[in-house]
Design a protein around this motif. Structure first.
Motif: not given
Length: 122
Positions: A98-122
């Motif tokens: 579950m700890r490993m899964n938490h870190l994988a989910m965190l990685r994906e959320i950070k990717r989405v956050e960076l994508y939104l910050a760079k591109n402005g919208s989906v």
């Protein structure tokens, strides 16, 4: 840019961006296991990892004693020890995964956050 995008851009620090660059490639199983031993929960991860081996050794000892039991009472007690210790080992492994899964989910959320910050919208 909207207020949300401006706020999001300000929220992304250089540390987060370097963290995200490091996570660009999809890590393998052993790399994910290694990543679980980093961060704020590293002490608990190491502790639980060591405890799982200790519990496994104790379960094997109880299993060995199960064959040497002379009375029914001893047999039941050693069998209960085996069951409880193997259950504890399984639960510690579930926590680790579950700890490993938490870190994988965190990685994906950070990717989405960076994508939104760079591109402005989906």
């Amino acid at each position: 840019m909207s207020d949300f995008n401006t706020t999001l851009n300000q929220a992304l620090t250089e540390d987060e961006e370097s963290f995200l660059r490091r996570l660009d490639d999809e890590p393998g199983l052993f790399e994910q296991m290694g990543n679980a031993f980093q961060g704020k929960l590293r002490f608990w991860t190491v502790y639980l990892f060591v405890m799982s081996f200790t519990l496994f050794g104790a379960a094997i000892y109880c299993f060995w004693q199960l064959f040497n039991a002379e009375t029914t009472r001893e047999l039941i007690l050693w069998a209960t020890g085996v069951w409880c210790l193997f259950l504890a080992v399984g639960l510690s492994k579930i926590w680790f995964w579950m700890r490993m899964n938490h870190l994988a989910m965190l990685r994906e959320i950070k990717r989405v956050e960076l994508y939104l910050a760079k591109n402005g919208s989906v």
